[in-house]
Design an enzyme around this catalytic site. Structure first.
Site, mmCIF file in Angstrom:
data_model
loop_
_atom_site.group_PDB
_atom_site.id
_atom_site.type_symbol
_atom_site.label_atom_id
_atom_site.label_comp_id
_atom_site.label_asym_id
_atom_site.label_seq_id
_atom_site.Cartn_x
_atom_site.Cartn_y
_atom_site.Cartn_z
ATOM 1 N N CYS A 79 -50.050 32.174 73.798
ATOM 2 C CA CYS A 79 -49.352 33.076 74.711
ATOM 3 C C CYS A 79 -49.308 34.503 74.138
ATOM 4 O O CYS A 79 -50.331 35.162 74.110
ATOM 5 C CB CYS A 79 -47.986 32.508 75.081
ATOM 6 S SG CYS A 79 -47.425 33.158 76.651
ATOM 7 N N HIS A 172 -47.953 26.902 75.910
ATOM 8 C CA HIS A 172 -47.221 26.629 74.663
ATOM 9 C C HIS A 172 -47.350 25.163 74.265
ATOM 10 O O HIS A 172 -46.420 24.378 74.510
ATOM 11 C CB HIS A 172 -45.734 26.958 74.846
ATOM 12 C CG HIS A 172 -45.439 28.410 74.940
ATOM 13 N ND1 HIS A 172 -45.010 29.158 73.872
ATOM 14 C CD2 HIS A 172 -45.520 29.266 75.978
ATOM 15 C CE1 HIS A 172 -44.834 30.406 74.240
ATOM 16 N NE2 HIS A 172 -45.131 30.506 75.519
ATOM 17 N N GLU A 174 -46.868 23.875 71.512
ATOM 18 C CA GLU A 174 -45.818 23.549 70.529
ATOM 19 C C GLU A 174 -44.534 23.069 71.215
ATOM 20 O O GLU A 174 -43.654 22.531 70.550
ATOM 21 C CB GLU A 174 -45.533 24.762 69.625
ATOM 22 C CG GLU A 174 -44.767 25.913 70.258
ATOM 23 C CD GLU A 174 -45.602 26.794 71.179
ATOM 24 O OE1 GLU A 174 -46.773 26.457 71.447
ATOM 25 O OE2 GLU A 174 -45.063 27.813 71.652
#
Ligand code: GLN
Length: 191
Positions: A79, A172, A174
């Protein structure tokens, strides 16, 4: 294997946790100054606010050292990190490390649609057929250079791109429990 996460701003802690989920033996360190880059096999630049991260990179004298690091070791940008890795940034134009031949447009999904969780089928990661992708005020990749491979798309736009040893995601990974994207990055780091 020691991997760094740029920890100036943004969701660096979630990346550190995701790297450890993908590989329990990974030695993950937070990078806040030039000296922290020493001995790293790879680096993650997290999501957050690219303009703020850029200012902090310049303030701490990290801009050129990060560019030099990326010229010889794998870097994974998500991002805002993708925006910082790109060769050209639009909306508005801003400086970037230029490590991956991409043009990105910031905040390109617009106000209504700028944050969402989607499931992407037909990606190149192997394993489960669908990949969860969390988009938060995400950029859109408008152009990719010749050395780039698209590993996943959403709405016809590339959202996960491999460029040699570098990896770029506009979402994302994560923030999802699926470790495949971080595992892919770690496989590049160990080569
Ligand atoms: N909108 C942010 C930017 O342009 C990126 C958002 C994110 O990293 N989730 O820098």
């Amino acid at each position: 294997m020691r991997v760094g996460v740029l920890a100036l701003q943004g969701d660096f802690e979630a990346h550190a946790a995701a790297l450890r989920r993908a590989c329990a033996s990974a030695d993950v360190v937070e990078v806040r100054q030039v000296a922290h880059l020493e001995g790293l096999a790879g680096l993650v630049i997290p999501g957050g606010e690219s303009t703020t991260m850029l200012k902090l990179m310049e303030y701490y004298g990290l801009f050129e050292p990060l560019r030099e690091f990326g010229s010889r070791r794998p870097v994974f940008g998500t991002c805002a990190g993708a925006i910082l890795l790109a060769s050209e940034v639009l909306n508005p134009a801003q400086a970037s490390l230029g490590l991956v031949d991409l043009t990105v447009e910031r905040n390109a999904y617009g106000r209504q649609l700028d944050s969402r969780v989607v499931r992407i089928a037909g990606h190149e990661l192997g394993g489960e057929p669908e990949l969860e992708a969390v988009f938060i005020r995400a950029p859109i990749i408008r152009h990719i250079g010749e050395g780039c491979q698209v590993l996943a798309q959403y709405g016809g736009d590339p959202v996960l791109v491999e460029a040699g040893s570098h990896l770029v995601a506009t979402f994302h990974p994560e923030l999802s429990s699926d470790p495949r994207v971080h595992s892919l990055f770690l496989s590049k780091v160990t080569v």
